[in-house]
Scaffold this motif. Structure first.
Motif, PDB file in Angstrom:
ATOM      1  N   THR A 136      66.267 -40.365 -33.268  1.00 52.40           N
ATOM      2  CA  THR A 136      67.609 -39.767 -33.215  1.00 52.40           C
ATOM      3  C   THR A 136      67.621 -38.343 -33.761  1.00 52.40           C
ATOM      4  OG1 THR A 136      68.615 -41.954 -33.434  1.00 52.40           O
ATOM      5  CG2 THR A 136      70.001 -40.050 -33.935  1.00 52.40           C
ATOM      6  N   ASP A 137      66.948 -38.112 -34.868  1.00 50.10           N
ATOM      7  CA  ASP A 137      66.950 -36.774 -35.476  1.00 50.10           C
ATOM      8  C   ASP A 137      66.116 -35.770 -34.681  1.00 50.10           C
ATOM      9  OD1 ASP A 137      68.518 -37.771 -37.499  1.00 50.10           O
ATOM     10  OD2 ASP A 137      66.863 -38.080 -38.897  1.00 50.10           O
ATOM     11  N   LEU A 138      65.356 -36.248 -33.705  1.00 47.51           N
ATOM     12  CA  LEU A 138      64.502 -35.362 -32.911  1.00 47.51           C
ATOM     13  C   LEU A 138      65.004 -35.214 -31.479  1.00 47.51           C
ATOM     14  CD1 LEU A 138      61.022 -36.795 -34.045  1.00 47.51           C
ATOM     15  CD2 LEU A 138      62.321 -34.910 -35.060  1.00 47.51           C
ATOM     16  N   ALA A 139      66.221 -35.644 -31.201  1.00 48.81           N
ATOM     17  CA  ALA A 139      66.721 -35.717 -29.828  1.00 48.81           C
ATOM     18  C   ALA A 139      66.697 -34.374 -29.107  1.00 48.81           C
ATOM     19  CB  ALA A 139      68.131 -36.296 -29.818  1.00 48.81           C
ATOM     20  N   ALA A 140      66.902 -33.279 -29.832  1.00 46.99           N
ATOM     21  CA  ALA A 140      66.989 -31.963 -29.197  1.00 46.99           C
ATOM     22  C   ALA A 140      65.642 -31.250 -29.100  1.00 46.99           C
ATOM     23  CB  ALA A 140      67.981 -31.090 -29.955  1.00 46.99           C
ATOM     24  N   ARG A 141      64.603 -31.815 -29.683  1.00 48.49           N
ATOM     25  CA  ARG A 141      63.306 -31.138 -29.672  1.00 48.49           C
ATOM     26  C   ARG A 141      62.607 -31.287 -28.319  1.00 48.49           C
ATOM     27  NH1 ARG A 141      60.240 -32.000 -35.490  1.00 48.49           N
ATOM     28  NH2 ARG A 141      61.989 -31.354 -36.829  1.00 48.49           N
ATOM     29  N   ARG A 142      61.675 -30.348 -28.068  1.00 44.91           N
ATOM     30  CA  ARG A 142      60.821 -30.421 -26.889  1.00 44.91           C
ATOM     31  C   ARG A 142      59.507 -31.115 -27.269  1.00 44.91           C
ATOM     32  NH1 ARG A 142      62.708 -26.650 -23.025  1.00 44.91           N
ATOM     33  NH2 ARG A 142      64.970 -26.590 -23.359  1.00 44.91           N
ATOM     34  N   PRO A 143      58.787 -31.650 -26.286  1.00 50.34           N
ATOM     35  CA  PRO A 143      57.546 -32.373 -26.589  1.00 50.34           C
ATOM     36  C   PRO A 143      56.523 -31.576 -27.385  1.00 50.34           C
ATOM     37  CG  PRO A 143      58.258 -32.887 -24.369  1.00 50.34           C
ATOM     38  CD  PRO A 143      59.177 -31.805 -24.871  1.00 50.34           C
ATOM     39  N   ASP A 144      56.451 -30.243 -27.178  1.00 50.47           N
ATOM     40  CA  ASP A 144      55.452 -29.463 -27.909  1.00 50.47           C
ATOM     41  C   ASP A 144      55.798 -29.315 -29.384  1.00 50.47           C
ATOM     42  OD1 ASP A 144      57.563 -27.694 -27.734  1.00 50.47           O
ATOM     43  OD2 ASP A 144      56.427 -26.091 -26.755  1.00 50.47           O
ATOM     44  N   GLN A 145      56.976 -29.781 -29.782  1.00 48.11           N
ATOM     45  CA  GLN A 145      57.380 -29.767 -31.186  1.00 48.11           C
ATOM     46  C   GLN A 145      57.193 -31.130 -31.848  1.00 48.11           C
ATOM     47  OE1 GLN A 145      61.403 -28.335 -30.129  1.00 48.11           O
ATOM     48  NE2 GLN A 145      60.992 -26.567 -31.458  1.00 48.11           N
ATOM     49  N   LEU A 146      56.554 -32.057 -31.125  1.00 38.74           N
ATOM     50  CA  LEU A 146      56.396 -33.424 -31.605  1.00 38.74           C
ATOM     51  C   LEU A 146      54.940 -33.740 -31.886  1.00 38.74           C
ATOM     52  CD1 LEU A 146      58.665 -35.277 -29.002  1.00 38.74           C
ATOM     53  CD2 LEU A 146      59.339 -34.400 -31.252  1.00 38.74           C
ATOM     54  N   SER A 147      54.733 -34.722 -32.745  1.00 38.94           N
ATOM     55  CA  SER A 147      53.388 -35.244 -32.975  1.00 38.94           C
ATOM     56  C   SER A 147      53.001 -36.186 -31.840  1.00 38.94           C
ATOM     57  CB  SER A 147      53.338 -36.000 -34.302  1.00 38.94           C
ATOM     58  OG  SER A 147      54.113 -37.194 -34.214  1.00 38.94           O
ATOM     59  N   GLY A 148      51.727 -36.562 -31.809  1.00 35.97           N
ATOM     60  CA  GLY A 148      51.279 -37.494 -30.779  1.00 35.97           C
ATOM     61  C   GLY A 148      52.008 -38.825 -30.856  1.00 35.97           C
ATOM     62  N   GLY A 149      52.217 -39.318 -32.062  1.00 34.35           N
ATOM     63  CA  GLY A 149      52.929 -40.575 -32.219  1.00 34.35           C
ATOM     64  C   GLY A 149      54.373 -40.481 -31.764  1.00 34.35           C
ATOM     65  N   GLN A 150      55.010 -39.354 -32.008  1.00 38.02           N
ATOM     66  CA  GLN A 150      56.390 -39.166 -31.564  1.00 38.02           C
ATOM     67  C   GLN A 150      56.469 -39.081 -30.042  1.00 38.02           C
ATOM     68  OE1 GLN A 150      57.116 -35.670 -33.916  1.00 38.02           O
ATOM     69  NE2 GLN A 150      57.989 -36.821 -35.640  1.00 38.02           N
ATOM     70  N   ARG A 151      55.510 -38.397 -29.405  1.00 41.05           N
ATOM     71  CA  ARG A 151      55.503 -38.338 -27.946  1.00 41.05           C
ATOM     72  C   ARG A 151      55.298 -39.728 -27.348  1.00 41.05           C
ATOM     73  NH1 ARG A 151      52.743 -33.454 -28.958  1.00 41.05           N
ATOM     74  NH2 ARG A 151      50.696 -34.422 -28.663  1.00 41.05           N
ATOM     75  N   GLN A 152      54.470 -40.535 -28.025  1.00 37.92           N
ATOM     76  CA  GLN A 152      54.270 -41.898 -27.553  1.00 37.92           C
ATOM     77  C   GLN A 152      55.583 -42.675 -27.585  1.00 37.92           C
ATOM     78  OE1 GLN A 152      54.189 -44.890 -29.553  1.00 37.92           O
ATOM     79  NE2 GLN A 152      53.021 -46.294 -28.288  1.00 37.92           N
ATOM     80  N   ARG A 153      56.377 -42.462 -28.621  1.00 40.78           N
ATOM     81  CA  ARG A 153      57.654 -43.157 -28.721  1.00 40.78           C
ATOM     82  C   ARG A 153      58.662 -42.652 -27.690  1.00 40.78           C
ATOM     83  NH1 ARG A 153      59.584 -42.600 -34.573  1.00 40.78           N
ATOM     84  NH2 ARG A 153      57.795 -41.288 -35.029  1.00 40.78           N
ATOM     85  N   VAL A 154      58.589 -41.358 -27.354  1.00 47.03           N
ATOM     86  CA  VAL A 154      59.452 -40.822 -26.292  1.00 47.03           C
ATOM     87  C   VAL A 154      59.128 -41.513 -24.963  1.00 47.03           C
ATOM     88  CG1 VAL A 154      60.046 -38.782 -24.933  1.00 47.03           C
ATOM     89  CG2 VAL A 154      59.773 -38.589 -27.415  1.00 47.03           C
ATOM     90  N   ALA A 155      57.843 -41.619 -24.651  1.00 47.42           N
ATOM     91  CA  ALA A 155      57.442 -42.265 -23.397  1.00 47.42           C
ATOM     92  C   ALA A 155      57.877 -43.722 -23.364  1.00 47.42           C
ATOM     93  CB  ALA A 155      55.928 -42.159 -23.224  1.00 47.42           C
ATOM     94  N   LEU A 156      57.774 -44.402 -24.499  1.00 46.51           N
ATOM     95  CA  LEU A 156      58.203 -45.797 -24.570  1.00 46.51           C
ATOM     96  C   LEU A 156      59.715 -45.897 -24.380  1.00 46.51           C
ATOM     97  CD1 LEU A 156      57.590 -48.778 -25.194  1.00 46.51           C
ATOM     98  CD2 LEU A 156      57.883 -48.233 -27.620  1.00 46.51           C
ATOM     99  N   ALA A 157      60.473 -45.021 -25.050  1.00 47.23           N
ATOM    100  CA  ALA A 157      61.932 -45.045 -24.917  1.00 47.23           C
ATOM    101  C   ALA A 157      62.355 -44.753 -23.479  1.00 47.23           C
ATOM    102  CB  ALA A 157      62.550 -44.027 -25.868  1.00 47.23           C
ATOM    103  N   ARG A 158      61.688 -43.815 -22.811  1.00 42.01           N
ATOM    104  CA  ARG A 158      62.023 -43.498 -21.414  1.00 42.01           C
ATOM    105  C   ARG A 158      61.775 -44.695 -20.505  1.00 42.01           C
ATOM    106  NH1 ARG A 158      58.565 -38.819 -18.966  1.00 42.01           N
ATOM    107  NH2 ARG A 158      57.023 -40.492 -19.068  1.00 42.01           N
TER     108      ARG A 158
END
Length: 360
Positions: A136-158
């Motif tokens: 939730t706190d990262l909703a406005a960020r772009r993928p290049d501003q995320l860690s690998g684990g956070q990008r994994q969670r974005v893909a799972l949420a999508r």
């Protein structure tokens, strides 16, 4: 090759069912006669060595490769011939494939927008997925501003945002640093439990399979070797390949002679009283040995075995030995202060080795 498959009751017309699946690439058979099922809210892990057909099986379920035999059923629908977009699947590829120009929230809502979901429903679903994956706190960020684990969670949420009938995860933690995998594995397990979605995970990592899968399908050379719970695969492997690949264990054929069993061509006789005995569904007696099945013996005695040390590796709280006895290689875990020469004499740790004996 033997195959052992669990057959618990399943709800007809729900989850995922793969029946006698066969996939060919030209003259090469990549997967042959594979049958497995995943119930709603269940996670099944597909594991095996490189080239065993696990990714092919997942891609066939997703509709990304043609099926040459068998059927794929999702939520009671035969989807074997359907395009991927019509199957009702959520797919998380190994590289996550998040859109670099979109925010986290936009990535999560992409599938809903493509399906022309009403704005209110889309926004509510995105908020729910952000909360589920703790983004939730990262909703406005772009993928290049995320860690690998956070990008994994974005893909799972999508993948989950579209409320799929089945979730497919292809090596979900392989792209992460080893230091991150333990924590992310626990997070992933918690998130999957909260979704209630039938989930199929492909992984080459034994620890991931054992920790994430309520059942495990182990493949070898395109065929299903054993499909059962982690505990059953650990305690009663179908064959030596399963024992070695999943648990780094050795499975020896034995002959029973009154109150002893003989292994390694008769050169090693072990009193049955020194063994744990467990019933098995197989028709022959076998001895299951792990790295902690042995202790070092001071000298010759009943049930001891002399073996040549071929490799020694320090592991902090223990030394891991590879020894050879006859034509078999065995793993042995010994205390770090143990005195090791060119050979060792081994004894079975009380209850440390398991005699698998057929049901009466």
């Amino acid at each position: 090759m033997s195959t052992q498959t669990a057959a618990p009751a399943r709800t007809t017309g729900s989850g995922l069912s793969v029946d006698a699946l066969t996939v060919r690439y030209g003259a090469t058979v990549a997967a042959e006669d594979i049958s497995l099922d995943v119930a709603p809210a269940e996670t099944v892990a597909v594991i095996g060595p490189s080239g065993c057909g696990k990714s092919t099986t997942l891609r066939a379920v997703a509709g990304l490769v043609p099926v040459h035999g068998g059927t794929v059923t999702l939520a009671g629908r035969d989807v074997t011939g359907l395009d991927p977009a019509r199957r009702g699947i959520g797919l998380v590829p190994q590289n996550y494939a998040v859109f670099p120009h979109m925010s986290v929230a936009a990535n999560i809502g992409y599938g809903l927008r493509a399906r022309r979901a009403p704005t209110a429903r889309r926004e509510a679903r995105v908020r729910a997925m952000l909360e589920l994956t703790r983004l939730t706190d990262l909703a406005a960020r772009r993928p290049d501003q995320l860690s690998g684990g956070q990008r994994q969670r974005v893909a799972l949420a999508r993948a989950l945002a579209i409320e799929p009938d089945v979730l497919l995860l292809d090596e979900p933690l392989a792209a992460l640093d080893p230091q991150l995998r333990g924590g992310l594995r626990r997070e992933l397990s918690s998130m999957l439990a909260a979704t209630g979605c039938a989930t199929l995970i492909v992984t080459h990592d034994q620890r991931e399979a054992l920790s994430l899968g309520s059942r495990i399908a182990l493949l070898r050379e395109g065929r299903l070797v054993q499909f059962d719970t982690p505990q059953r695969l650990w305690e009663d492997p179908a064959d030596a390949f399963v024992a070695d690949f999943l648990a780094n264990a050795v499975l020896l054929d034995v002959d029973r002679d009154h109150d002893h069993v003989a292994a390694l061509g008769g050169r090693w006789r072990v009193p049955v009283r020194d063994l744990a005995v467990r019933p098995t569904g197989h028709g022959v007696e076998r001895l299951l040995l792990r790295h902690d099945s042995f202790t070092l013996a001071d000298g010759p005695g009943e049930g001891t075995l002399e073996a040549e040390v071929t490799h020694s590796e320090f592991g902090g709280d223990a030394v891991h030995l590879t020894v050879r006895a006859g034509d078999r290689s065995l793993g042995v875990r010994v205390p770090p202060d143990a005195r090791i020469g060119r050979s060792v004499r081994l004894a079975v740790a009380p209850g440390g080795a398991t005699l698998l004996t057929p049901h009466a």
